[in-house]
Motif scaffolding. Structure first.
Motif, PDB file in Angstrom:
ATOM      1  N   ARG A 113      48.303  38.739  39.271  1.00  0.00           N
ATOM      2  CA  ARG A 113      49.570  38.584  38.531  1.00  0.00           C
ATOM      3  C   ARG A 113      49.423  39.021  37.076  1.00  0.00           C
ATOM      4  O   ARG A 113      50.384  39.502  36.480  1.00  0.00           O
ATOM      5  N   THR A 134      49.722  43.732  35.102  1.00  0.00           N
ATOM      6  CA  THR A 134      51.111  44.174  35.187  1.00  0.00           C
ATOM      7  C   THR A 134      51.268  45.505  35.911  1.00  0.00           C
ATOM      8  O   THR A 134      52.179  45.667  36.729  1.00  0.00           O
ATOM      9  N   LEU A 157      50.742  44.971  39.656  1.00  0.00           N
ATOM     10  CA  LEU A 157      51.843  44.189  40.193  1.00  0.00           C
ATOM     11  C   LEU A 157      53.104  45.045  40.340  1.00  0.00           C
ATOM     12  O   LEU A 157      53.780  44.997  41.361  1.00  0.00           O
ATOM     13  N   THR A 158      53.404  45.828  39.339  1.00  0.00           N
ATOM     14  CA  THR A 158      54.580  46.702  39.372  1.00  0.00           C
ATOM     15  C   THR A 158      54.436  47.768  40.454  1.00  0.00           C
ATOM     16  O   THR A 158      55.408  48.101  41.132  1.00  0.00           O
ATOM     17  N   TYR A 175      54.563  45.575  44.050  1.00  0.00           N
ATOM     18  CA  TYR A 175      55.587  44.572  44.351  1.00  0.00           C
ATOM     19  C   TYR A 175      56.909  44.816  43.636  1.00  0.00           C
ATOM     20  O   TYR A 175      56.933  45.229  42.485  1.00  0.00           O
ATOM     21  N   THR A 207      60.513  43.154  42.051  1.00  0.00           N
ATOM     22  CA  THR A 207      60.692  41.999  41.151  1.00  0.00           C
ATOM     23  C   THR A 207      61.002  40.703  41.896  1.00  0.00           C
ATOM     24  O   THR A 207      60.768  39.626  41.360  1.00  0.00           O
ATOM     25  N   ARG A 239      55.651  38.177  41.612  1.00  0.00           N
ATOM     26  CA  ARG A 239      56.302  38.578  40.361  1.00  0.00           C
ATOM     27  C   ARG A 239      57.359  37.592  39.889  1.00  0.00           C
ATOM     28  O   ARG A 239      57.718  37.592  38.723  1.00  0.00           O
TER      29      ARG A 239
END
Length: 115
Positions: free
Chosen positions: A88, A91, A94-95, A98, A100, A105
């Motif tokens: 997590r 960034t 995660l972007t 995944y 939003t 997220r």
């Protein structure tokens, strides 16, 4: 890296992953955990692909062949939250992986998942 993972032998890691028998309660629980962690996954998921989390958390997954083995180890060693907290905090990763609305997220969903 997952804390102390490098100090364990392959046999010790396997012991933490047992029993992973089809239909066992532990296997069903880990499949549910995996479903939660893949909720909001940005990429197409092949139903037969059991190495998605291994690719996401590649630095934590030495010596595991499947997502279920990896999750079982993390649960057995009480490191699941710390491992996914590190993901997590990345960034870019995660972007990339995944949307939003995913568990990882969305702060409210993550708190519910990790409590």
């Amino acid at each position: 890296e997952v804390k102390h993972l490098e100090r364990l032998s392959a046999e010790q890691k396997l012991e933490l992953c047992l029993p992973l028998k089809p239909g066992s309660p532990l296997t069903r629980l880990n499949r549910r955990l995996r479903e939660c962690l893949l909720y909001g996954f940005r990429r197409r998921v092949d139903p037969g692909d059991d190495q998605i989390l291994l690719r996401i958390a590649h630095e934590c997954t030495a010596d595991f062949e499947t997502d279920l083995e990896f999750l079982t180890f993390l649960c057995g060693s009480k490191q699941i939250c710390s491992c996914f907290e590190r993901i997590r905090s990345d960034t870019d990763r995660l972007t990339y992986f995944y949307r939003t609305d995913s568990v990882l997220r969305n702060d409210d969903l993550y708190r519910a998942f990790s409590s």
